[in-house]
Write a protein that holds these residues in place. Structure first.
Motif, PDB file in Angstrom:
ATOM      1  N   ILE A 115       0.847  -1.194   0.000  1.00 61.52           N
ATOM      2  CA  ILE A 115       0.000   0.000   0.000  1.00 61.52           C
ATOM      3  C   ILE A 115       0.881   1.242   0.000  1.00 61.52           C
ATOM      4  O   ILE A 115       2.099   1.161   0.166  1.00 61.52           O
ATOM      5  CB  ILE A 115      -0.949   0.011   1.210  1.00 61.52           C
ATOM      6  CG1 ILE A 115      -0.142  -0.038   2.527  1.00 61.52           C
ATOM      7  CG2 ILE A 115      -1.919  -1.159   1.141  1.00 61.52           C
ATOM      8  CD1 ILE A 115      -1.010   0.008   3.769  1.00 61.52           C
ATOM      9  N   SER A 116       0.248   2.387  -0.159  1.00 63.89           N
ATOM     10  CA  SER A 116       1.017   3.632  -0.237  1.00 63.89           C
ATOM     11  C   SER A 116       1.782   3.875   1.048  1.00 63.89           C
ATOM     12  O   SER A 116       1.212   3.794   2.154  1.00 63.89           O
ATOM     13  CB  SER A 116       0.085   4.812  -0.515  1.00 63.89           C
ATOM     14  OG  SER A 116      -0.542   4.668  -1.756  1.00 63.89           O
TER      15      SER A 116
ATOM     16  N   TRP B 169       1.160   7.543   3.364  1.00 62.60           N
ATOM     17  CA  TRP B 169      -0.014   8.284   2.895  1.00 62.60           C
ATOM     18  C   TRP B 169      -1.306   7.474   3.029  1.00 62.60           C
ATOM     19  O   TRP B 169      -2.394   8.051   3.115  1.00 62.60           O
ATOM     20  CB  TRP B 169       0.188   8.695   1.439  1.00 62.60           C
ATOM     21  CG  TRP B 169       1.306   9.676   1.289  1.00 62.60           C
ATOM     22  CD1 TRP B 169       2.585   9.414   0.902  1.00 62.60           C
ATOM     23  CD2 TRP B 169       1.249  11.072   1.565  1.00 62.60           C
ATOM     24  NE1 TRP B 169       3.334  10.556   0.916  1.00 62.60           N
ATOM     25  CE2 TRP B 169       2.537  11.599   1.320  1.00 62.60           C
ATOM     26  CE3 TRP B 169       0.248  11.934   1.993  1.00 62.60           C
ATOM     27  CZ2 TRP B 169       2.848  12.939   1.485  1.00 62.60           C
ATOM     28  CZ3 TRP B 169       0.543  13.281   2.172  1.00 62.60           C
ATOM     29  CH2 TRP B 169       1.830  13.762   1.920  1.00 62.60           C
ATOM     30  N   SER B 170      -1.214   6.156   3.040  1.00 60.70           N
ATOM     31  CA  SER B 170      -2.429   5.342   3.093  1.00 60.70           C
ATOM     32  C   SER B 170      -3.195   5.546   4.395  1.00 60.70           C
ATOM     33  O   SER B 170      -4.422   5.535   4.395  1.00 60.70           O
ATOM     34  CB  SER B 170      -2.093   3.863   2.883  1.00 60.70           C
ATOM     35  OG  SER B 170      -1.034   3.464   3.699  1.00 60.70           O
TER      36      SER B 170
ATOM     37  N   ASN C 109      -4.205   9.633   4.579  1.00 63.09           N
ATOM     38  CA  ASN C 109      -5.373   9.957   3.759  1.00 63.09           C
ATOM     39  C   ASN C 109      -6.603   9.122   4.125  1.00 63.09           C
ATOM     40  O   ASN C 109      -7.607   9.168   3.423  1.00 63.09           O
ATOM     41  CB  ASN C 109      -5.040   9.756   2.280  1.00 63.09           C
ATOM     42  CG  ASN C 109      -4.132  10.848   1.743  1.00 63.09           C
ATOM     43  OD1 ASN C 109      -4.226  11.996   2.157  1.00 63.09           O
ATOM     44  ND2 ASN C 109      -3.262  10.482   0.831  1.00 63.09           N
ATOM     45  N   ASN C 110      -6.495   8.355   5.215  1.00 68.50           N
ATOM     46  CA  ASN C 110      -7.624   7.566   5.743  1.00 68.50           C
ATOM     47  C   ASN C 110      -8.067   6.448   4.803  1.00 68.50           C
ATOM     48  O   ASN C 110      -9.228   6.030   4.831  1.00 68.50           O
ATOM     49  CB  ASN C 110      -8.820   8.487   6.080  1.00 68.50           C
ATOM     50  CG  ASN C 110      -8.474   9.525   7.121  1.00 68.50           C
ATOM     51  OD1 ASN C 110      -7.924   9.202   8.175  1.00 68.50           O
ATOM     52  ND2 ASN C 110      -8.780  10.790   6.832  1.00 68.50           N
ATOM     53  N   TYR C 111      -7.140   5.930   4.006  1.00 64.66           N
ATOM     54  CA  TYR C 111      -7.465   4.746   3.210  1.00 64.66           C
ATOM     55  C   TYR C 111      -7.464   3.508   4.113  1.00 64.66           C
ATOM     56  O   TYR C 111      -8.062   2.487   3.787  1.00 64.66           O
ATOM     57  CB  TYR C 111      -6.437   4.551   2.096  1.00 64.66           C
ATOM     58  CG  TYR C 111      -6.314   5.704   1.131  1.00 64.66           C
ATOM     59  CD1 TYR C 111      -7.355   6.607   0.946  1.00 64.66           C
ATOM     60  CD2 TYR C 111      -5.152   5.895   0.404  1.00 64.66           C
ATOM     61  CE1 TYR C 111      -7.226   7.662   0.057  1.00 64.66           C
ATOM     62  CE2 TYR C 111      -5.016   6.948  -0.491  1.00 64.66           C
ATOM     63  CZ  TYR C 111      -6.061   7.836  -0.654  1.00 64.66           C
ATOM     64  OH  TYR C 111      -5.933   8.878  -1.521  1.00 64.66           O
ATOM     65  N   ILE C 112      -6.743   3.627   5.200  1.00 69.82           N
ATOM     66  CA  ILE C 112      -6.635   2.565   6.205  1.00 69.82           C
ATOM     67  C   ILE C 112      -6.333   3.283   7.514  1.00 69.82           C
ATOM     68  O   ILE C 112      -5.661   4.319   7.514  1.00 69.82           O
ATOM     69  CB  ILE C 112      -5.515   1.564   5.823  1.00 69.82           C
ATOM     70  CG1 ILE C 112      -5.426   0.420   6.818  1.00 69.82           C
ATOM     71  CG2 ILE C 112      -4.172   2.254   5.675  1.00 69.82           C
ATOM     72  CD1 ILE C 112      -4.429  -0.677   6.401  1.00 69.82           C
TER      73      ILE C 112
ATOM     74  N   TYR D   6      -2.527   0.063   9.722  1.00 64.58           N
ATOM     75  CA  TYR D   6      -1.285   0.300   8.992  1.00 64.58           C
ATOM     76  C   TYR D   6      -0.086  -0.231   9.775  1.00 64.58           C
ATOM     77  O   TYR D   6       0.772  -0.931   9.217  1.00 64.58           O
ATOM     78  CB  TYR D   6      -1.130   1.801   8.725  1.00 64.58           C
ATOM     79  CG  TYR D   6       0.148   2.174   7.999  1.00 64.58           C
ATOM     80  CD1 TYR D   6       0.174   2.267   6.611  1.00 64.58           C
ATOM     81  CD2 TYR D   6       1.333   2.426   8.692  1.00 64.58           C
ATOM     82  CE1 TYR D   6       1.345   2.605   5.928  1.00 64.58           C
ATOM     83  CE2 TYR D   6       2.501   2.751   8.028  1.00 64.58           C
ATOM     84  CZ  TYR D   6       2.500   2.846   6.651  1.00 64.58           C
ATOM     85  OH  TYR D   6       3.666   3.174   5.990  1.00 64.58           O
TER      86      TYR D   6
ATOM     87  N   THR E 140      -3.280  12.783  10.760  1.00 69.76           N
ATOM     88  CA  THR E 140      -3.886  12.453   9.471  1.00 69.76           C
ATOM     89  C   THR E 140      -4.314  13.760   8.806  1.00 69.76           C
ATOM     90  O   THR E 140      -4.207  14.839   9.402  1.00 69.76           O
ATOM     91  CB  THR E 140      -5.103  11.528   9.615  1.00 69.76           C
ATOM     92  OG1 THR E 140      -6.157  12.235  10.265  1.00 69.76           O
ATOM     93  CG2 THR E 140      -4.741  10.287  10.408  1.00 69.76           C
TER      94      THR E 140
END
Length: 613
Positions: free
Chosen positions: A52-53, A56-57, A60-63, A68, A163
């Protein structure tokens, strides 16, 4: 092959001017960096576990952050062999490497002793210091050592940022807490400096605070106590030594005398198993040449897996790069930015004494290659890594030479042009070719290629000699009434009439390697393609969307692919257009690129990327 014969074409008198220095001589501290031209960037961290990024993941609240950080349990480095890494980096031809010691997620890959530090030694499945053995191998190999260090630490409990929509506190109203963080990151930098004595520190993340809040002057003072010649990139709020454009190859040479393009092989910095959008080795080699021609470096990224192995696609690119750099070393290391496009259709570089000019060809041709506007007398020409090259004067200041087909490099061929004195250029523009010179047959010489190149150059400058003729967009019923008529030229003009009918001057140098023209409404860009390209042709800095691409005169539709377009950046990606070999015109190919609106170009000088929120 079409054999080159000596011929003379009358040219007007030129006003010559001594070639000015292409770049300011770097100070002694920067000399190794200016000479290096190629470095390898390594993004390695726990983000490789899930692919995953990096950092930044969760930012940016992707996880969420807890999920993480669970990747620490899968970050084993079980097959990590730093000696093999360094051998591969050296094989690529790189002269330095930069490795992530800590990304924005705060996970330190060395045994940091600072309180509350998250480290691979204490907190990951690897239970190892991963930086120490790698730096040891770098120093043993003779490669320069670069350490990437993130200024922000989004996992550290006393850092204000967490975040994108959540802050821990307002640092302006809690200076005591922010001071704890300042002491923390300064302590980590001091650990890295004293333990590894790096040649270069590559900062990142400076956009979150000012130089004063990062204590930039203190950072530099402490680093210089250990190594007074330490080099710093530009991402320290204006306190760095060189510019660091990211992903997009500059159209215009950056402002700094020294600069470095940091660049991924696919679209990701860290390892992502489903990102298969790899550039070809040919594209990477040509990107390196692009950087060299503007006096800069390429910092090419690899993203190792969580177990310490490197993806086979990335290994192959490094090995292919090594094949080319090994063969062409004298045209890479220690060179300076080259001469302008009007002298040569391709990238160029100069030796430090400017007595040697390097010409980079990413196409193959049997029609001869032209070097124009050279006042200096050429002593000799030679293929770098190969044999001498024969050449002839076609005027007092223009040269033509041929290379046997078998001697072209599969990616980029390099010709070394030697002079007795520093090269002297004629900077005034050549006179546009006339209709009479273009269409009059010459029974003694097949000069079709030369005349069409002159025509393309004239169109590129906005001189359209067809405006007062009966040429229509479809070429039908065209007649020059010139005798004896060069039938090859006449046939080519009729076939490619669309690109000649009421077209205006092309786009500025840097966006496309060759000559160009624009339709009257500025919505179709015509690209003149010389010879047989070794890979897809490229357009840089094109803001427009592309509606369709086709080969002029016979209608074949072409596909295109865009690389390095970052969703958060206004800088356009690079448009790559593969051209089928069987569709190339034997004289000069023209490609029409239809845009969604009148052409818009991104041409700003670039420096550090500020943020990718």
């Amino acid at each position: 092959m079409r054999y080159l014969k000596f011929f003379i074409i009358l040219f007007p008198l030129f006003v010559s001017s001594r070639l000015s220095a292409q770049q300011v001589a770097p100070n002694q501290k920067m000399q190794w960096f200016a000479d290096a031209k190629l470095g390898i960037f390594i993004h390695w961290g726990i983000y490789s576990v899930n692919g995953i990024s990096e950092s930044w993941s969760f930012f940016n609240n992707y996880i969420n952050h807890d999920a993480y950080m669970e990747q620490l349990d899968g970050f084993t480095a079980a097959k990590y062999k730093p000696e093999e890494w360094v051998n591969l980096i050296k094989e690529s031809g790189a002269k330095y490497a930069v490795i992530t010691t800590k990304h924005h997620d705060g996970v330190a890959l060395w045994d940091s002793k600072m309180p509350y530090a998250t480290t691979t030694v204490n907190n990951s499945a690897a239970k190892k210091d991963l930086i120490t053995p790698f730096v040891a191998e770098l120093k043993k190999s003779g490669l320069k050592t670069g350490l990437y260090f993130s200024l922000p630490d989004w996992s550290y409990p006393d850092y204000d940022g967490f975040t994108r929509d959540r802050k821990r506190y307002d640092y302006k109203h809690d200076s005591t807490r922010f001071k704890k963080f300042q002491n923390y990151f300064q302590g980590q930098l001091n650990e890295l400096s004293s333990k590894y004595n790096p040649d270069l520190v590559w900062f990142d993340g400076d956009w979150e605070h000012s130089g004063e809040e990062w204590q930039a002057k203190k950072i530099l003072s402490n680093l210089r106590k250990v190594n007074q010649n330490i080099i710093i990139n530009s991402r320290l709020n204006g306190h760095g030594d060189y510019d660091t454009p990211e992903q997009g190859v500059p159209v215009v040479k950056p402002n700094s005398p020294e600069w470095e393009l940091c660049y991924t092989m696919n679209d990701s910095w860290g390892y992502q198993p489903y990102d298969n959008h790899y550039k070809s080795s040919n594209m990477i080699i040509r990107t390196l040449v692009d950087c060299i021609s503007m006096g800069g470096n390429l910092l090419l990224d690899i993203g190792p897996k969580a177990d310490g192995t490197i993806a086979p696609e990335q290994v192959q690119i490094l090995k292919d790069l090594g094949r080319w750099t090994k063969k062409h070393g004298e045209a890479i290391y220690g060179t300076q930015s080259g001469i302008s496009k009007k002298h040569f259709n391709g990238k160029t570089a100069l030796s430090k004494d400017k007595k040697t000019l390097f010409l980079y060809l990413d196409y193959k041709t049997d029609d001869g290659i032209i070097l124009t506007g050279i006042k200096s007398k050429v002593k000799n020409m030679q293929l770098v890594g190969g044999k001498p090259v024969g050449f002839a004067n076609i005027s007092a200041s223009d040269y033509m030479f041929n290379i046997p087909s078998i001697d072209f490099d599969q990616d980029v061929t390099v010709i070394k042009v030697n002079f007795e004195e520093p090269v002297d250029l004629i900077e005034t523009e050549n006179e546009a070719i006339s209709l009479k010179d273009l269409f009059t047959a010459n029974n003694k010489l097949n000069a079709t290629y030369y005349k069409l190149k002159k025509l393309a150059a004239s169109l590129d400058k906005g001189i359209n000699i067809f405006n007062d003729t009966n040429l229509a967009a479809d070429g039908m019923n065209f007649n020059t009434n010139i005798k004896p008529l060069d039938q090859k030229i006449n046939n080519w003009v009729i076939k490619n009439a669309e690109a000649l009918y009421k077209t205006t001057g092309g786009i500025p140098a840097g966006h496309y390697q060759g000559n160009t023209a624009l339709s009257a409404d500025k919505q179709t860009l015509y690209l003149f393609v010389e010879g047989k390209p070794t890979g897809p042709i490229a357009i840089k800095g094109l803001k427009n969307s592309i509606s369709r691409i086709r080969i002029v005169g016979e209608g074949t539709m072409l596909q295109h692919e865009i690389y390095n377009k970052l969703y958060w950046s206004k800088i356009p990606g690079i448009v790559y257009i593969p051209v089928p070999e069987d569709k190339l015109d034997p004289e000069l190919t023209v490609i029409a690129v239809l845009l969604d609106s009148p052409i818009e170009l991104y041409r700003e000088k670039v420096g550090a990327i500020e943020s990718n929120l």
